[in-house]
Design a protein around this motif. Structure first.
Motif, PDB file in Angstrom:
ATOM      1  N   LYS A  34      16.562  52.412 -59.580  1.00 52.61           N
ATOM      2  CA  LYS A  34      16.647  52.510 -58.122  1.00 52.61           C
ATOM      3  C   LYS A  34      17.159  53.897 -57.724  1.00 52.61           C
ATOM      4  N   ARG A  35      16.809  54.326 -56.543  1.00 52.30           N
ATOM      5  CA  ARG A  35      17.119  55.691 -56.112  1.00 52.30           C
ATOM      6  C   ARG A  35      18.614  55.953 -56.016  1.00 52.30           C
ATOM      7  N   ASP A  36      19.419  54.908 -55.785  1.00 50.06           N
ATOM      8  CA  ASP A  36      20.872  55.071 -55.630  1.00 50.06           C
ATOM      9  C   ASP A  36      21.642  54.432 -56.776  1.00 50.06           C
ATOM     10  N   GLU A  37      21.011  54.347 -57.942  1.00 48.48           N
ATOM     11  CA  GLU A  37      21.632  53.658 -59.070  1.00 48.48           C
ATOM     12  C   GLU A  37      22.733  54.478 -59.741  1.00 48.48           C
ATOM     13  N   ALA A  38      22.697  55.792 -59.607  1.00 44.72           N
ATOM     14  CA  ALA A  38      23.752  56.642 -60.159  1.00 44.72           C
ATOM     15  C   ALA A  38      24.756  56.986 -59.064  1.00 44.72           C
ATOM     16  N   LYS A  39      25.941  57.314 -59.478  1.00 45.63           N
ATOM     17  CA  LYS A  39      27.008  57.614 -58.525  1.00 45.63           C
ATOM     18  C   LYS A  39      26.610  58.781 -57.612  1.00 45.63           C
ATOM     19  N   GLY A  40      26.711  58.550 -56.303  1.00 53.84           N
ATOM     20  CA  GLY A  40      26.471  59.603 -55.328  1.00 53.84           C
ATOM     21  C   GLY A  40      25.026  60.017 -55.175  1.00 53.84           C
ATOM     22  N   SER A  41      24.077  59.241 -55.715  1.00 53.37           N
ATOM     23  CA  SER A  41      22.684  59.688 -55.707  1.00 53.37           C
ATOM     24  C   SER A  41      21.951  59.264 -54.438  1.00 53.37           C
ATOM     25  N   ASN A  42      21.120  60.168 -53.963  1.00 49.96           N
ATOM     26  CA  ASN A  42      20.189  59.854 -52.883  1.00 49.96           C
ATOM     27  C   ASN A  42      18.830  59.443 -53.454  1.00 49.96           C
ATOM     28  N   SER A  43      18.482  60.029 -54.612  1.00 47.11           N
ATOM     29  CA  SER A  43      17.217  59.716 -55.256  1.00 47.11           C
ATOM     30  C   SER A  43      17.284  60.108 -56.730  1.00 47.11           C
ATOM     31  N   ILE A  44      16.512  59.390 -57.555  1.00 48.88           N
ATOM     32  CA  ILE A  44      16.456  59.642 -58.998  1.00 48.88           C
ATOM     33  C   ILE A  44      14.992  59.586 -59.404  1.00 48.88           C
ATOM     34  N   PHE A  45      14.489  60.646 -60.033  1.00 48.10           N
ATOM     35  CA  PHE A  45      13.085  60.643 -60.418  1.00 48.10           C
ATOM     36  C   PHE A  45      12.803  61.766 -61.400  1.00 48.10           C
ATOM     37  N   ASN A  46      11.514  61.899 -61.780  1.00 50.22           N
ATOM     38  CA  ASN A  46      11.093  62.917 -62.751  1.00 50.22           C
ATOM     39  C   ASN A  46      11.941  62.869 -64.015  1.00 50.22           C
ATOM     40  N   SER A  47      12.015  61.690 -64.597  1.00 46.30           N
ATOM     41  CA  SER A  47      12.840  61.530 -65.797  1.00 46.30           C
ATOM     42  C   SER A  47      12.101  62.005 -67.041  1.00 46.30           C
ATOM     43  N   ALA A  48      12.871  62.339 -68.065  1.00 42.76           N
ATOM     44  CA  ALA A  48      12.327  62.764 -69.355  1.00 42.76           C
ATOM     45  C   ALA A  48      13.013  61.939 -70.424  1.00 42.76           C
ATOM     46  N   PHE A  60      17.491  63.148 -66.293  1.00 42.36           N
ATOM     47  CA  PHE A  60      16.953  62.688 -65.019  1.00 42.36           C
ATOM     48  C   PHE A  60      17.253  63.681 -63.907  1.00 42.36           C
ATOM     49  N   ARG A  61      16.288  63.887 -63.037  1.00 42.79           N
ATOM     50  CA  ARG A  61      16.583  64.597 -61.801  1.00 42.79           C
ATOM     51  C   ARG A  61      17.319  63.632 -60.880  1.00 42.79           C
ATOM     52  N   VAL A  62      18.490  64.053 -60.438  1.00 41.33           N
ATOM     53  CA  VAL A  62      19.278  63.255 -59.501  1.00 41.33           C
ATOM     54  C   VAL A  62      19.638  64.137 -58.306  1.00 41.33           C
ATOM     55  N   ASP A  63      19.135  63.803 -57.147  1.00 39.22           N
ATOM     56  CA  ASP A  63      19.518  64.489 -55.913  1.00 39.22           C
ATOM     57  C   ASP A  63      20.700  63.758 -55.305  1.00 39.22           C
ATOM     58  N   MET A  69      19.784  69.304 -55.824  1.00 38.17           N
ATOM     59  CA  MET A  69      19.028  68.865 -56.997  1.00 38.17           C
ATOM     60  C   MET A  69      19.722  69.306 -58.276  1.00 38.17           C
ATOM     61  N   ASN A  70      19.896  68.337 -59.196  1.00 38.31           N
ATOM     62  CA  ASN A  70      20.478  68.663 -60.489  1.00 38.31           C
ATOM     63  C   ASN A  70      19.978  67.644 -61.503  1.00 38.31           C
ATOM     64  N   ILE A  71      20.341  67.839 -62.772  1.00 39.87           N
ATOM     65  CA  ILE A  71      19.880  66.938 -63.823  1.00 39.87           C
ATOM     66  C   ILE A  71      21.067  66.299 -64.530  1.00 39.87           C
ATOM     67  N   ARG A  72      20.894  65.013 -64.865  1.00 35.54           N
ATOM     68  CA  ARG A  72      21.950  64.239 -65.512  1.00 35.54           C
ATOM     69  C   ARG A  72      21.403  63.537 -66.749  1.00 35.54           C
ATOM     70  N   ARG A  73      22.311  63.209 -67.634  1.00 37.25           N
ATOM     71  CA  ARG A  73      21.985  62.493 -68.871  1.00 37.25           C
ATOM     72  C   ARG A  73      22.021  60.988 -68.622  1.00 37.25           C
ATOM     73  N   ILE A  84      23.219  56.057 -66.170  1.00 41.47           N
ATOM     74  CA  ILE A  84      23.093  57.491 -65.910  1.00 41.47           C
ATOM     75  C   ILE A  84      24.468  58.061 -65.572  1.00 41.47           C
ATOM     76  N   ASP A  85      24.774  59.224 -66.115  1.00 36.89           N
ATOM     77  CA  ASP A  85      26.089  59.835 -65.912  1.00 36.89           C
ATOM     78  C   ASP A  85      26.398  60.048 -64.431  1.00 36.89           C
ATOM     79  N   ASP A  86      27.689  60.069 -64.149  1.00 42.60           N
ATOM     80  CA  ASP A  86      28.136  60.313 -62.775  1.00 42.60           C
ATOM     81  C   ASP A  86      28.021  61.774 -62.366  1.00 42.60           C
TER      82      ASP A  86
END
Length: 208
Positions: A34-48, A60-63, A69-73, A84-86
């Motif tokens: 889900k787009r808000d599944e990580a802490k403080g996220s507005n959207s999560i997508f373009n995962s590798a 993961f790209r997490v906005d 825009m940044n990337i998280r493990r 997904i990391d905070d």
């Protein structure tokens, strides 16, 4: 058909839907994350995502809620349920000088020889291809950007070609690119890139 790849006995699988003739089909319970599944996220997508220790790891790209825009493990036991990391990945710099990152998005991950290589669209006076690696998804190292701005969407081949690292990329502009020609490049060391060759173009139908 011969597939040359690591065995994935626990990869999640759903049979082809009844009546479908598609080559690929989408999981019926999408979205997995889900787009808000990580802490403080507005959207999560373009995962590798890659296999890791008989499970799965990913970048993961997490906005965040300010649309930064940044990337998280992230890690998963089954490829479906993810933690997904905070916070964004904190790269250890292995560069001549610290490489500025105004943003990071569209990550890709491949395993080559002894490590997992990560590429992403890196904000350095415009979009370019950021490059980093990890051995264990605990410590992450950033090396020099692959190309000058403007470029984005660098995709590494998962093995060397004639002893060289190989990448596809999409030279761009500084905005929402209205074109999308793809080029091949190669490198002896993941730092110095050359032998740039045109592969294909979008013609009159651009993609993003």
């Amino acid at each position: 058909m011969k597939i040359i790849a690591q065995s994935l006995p626990n990869i999640p699988w759903e049979d082809r839907p009844s009546g479908s003739s598609e080559l690929l089909w989408r999981y019926s319970k999408n979205p997995i994350i889900k787009r808000d599944e990580a802490k403080g996220s507005n959207s999560i997508f373009n995962s590798a995502v890659v296999p890791f220790n008989e499970k799965f790891a990913g970048v993961f790209r997490v906005d965040d809620r300010q649309r930064r825009m940044n990337i998280r493990r992230g890690f998963s036991e089954d490829g479906i349920n993810w933690k997904i990391d905070d916070e964004p990945i904190n790269f250890i710099q292995e560069t001549k000088d610290p490489v500025e990152s105004e943003y990071k998005y569209d990550p890709r991950v491949v395993f080559i020889e002894d490590r997992y290589w990560i590429t992403w669209c890196n904000g350095y006076h415009g979009p370019t291809i950021g490059v980093g690696y990890t051995y264990d998804f605990e410590k992450f190292y950033q090396i020099e950007n692959a190309f000058l701005p403007f470029n984005r969407n660098g995709v590494l081949f998962p093995r060397k070609i004639n002893g060289k690292y190989a990448m596809l990329s999409r030279p761009s502009d500084n905005g929402h690119t209205p074109f999308g020609d793809i080029f091949y490049s190669e490198s002896p060391d993941m730092v110095h890139w050359g032998v740039h060759r045109y592969v294909m173009g979008a013609g009159y139908t651009p993609w993003c």
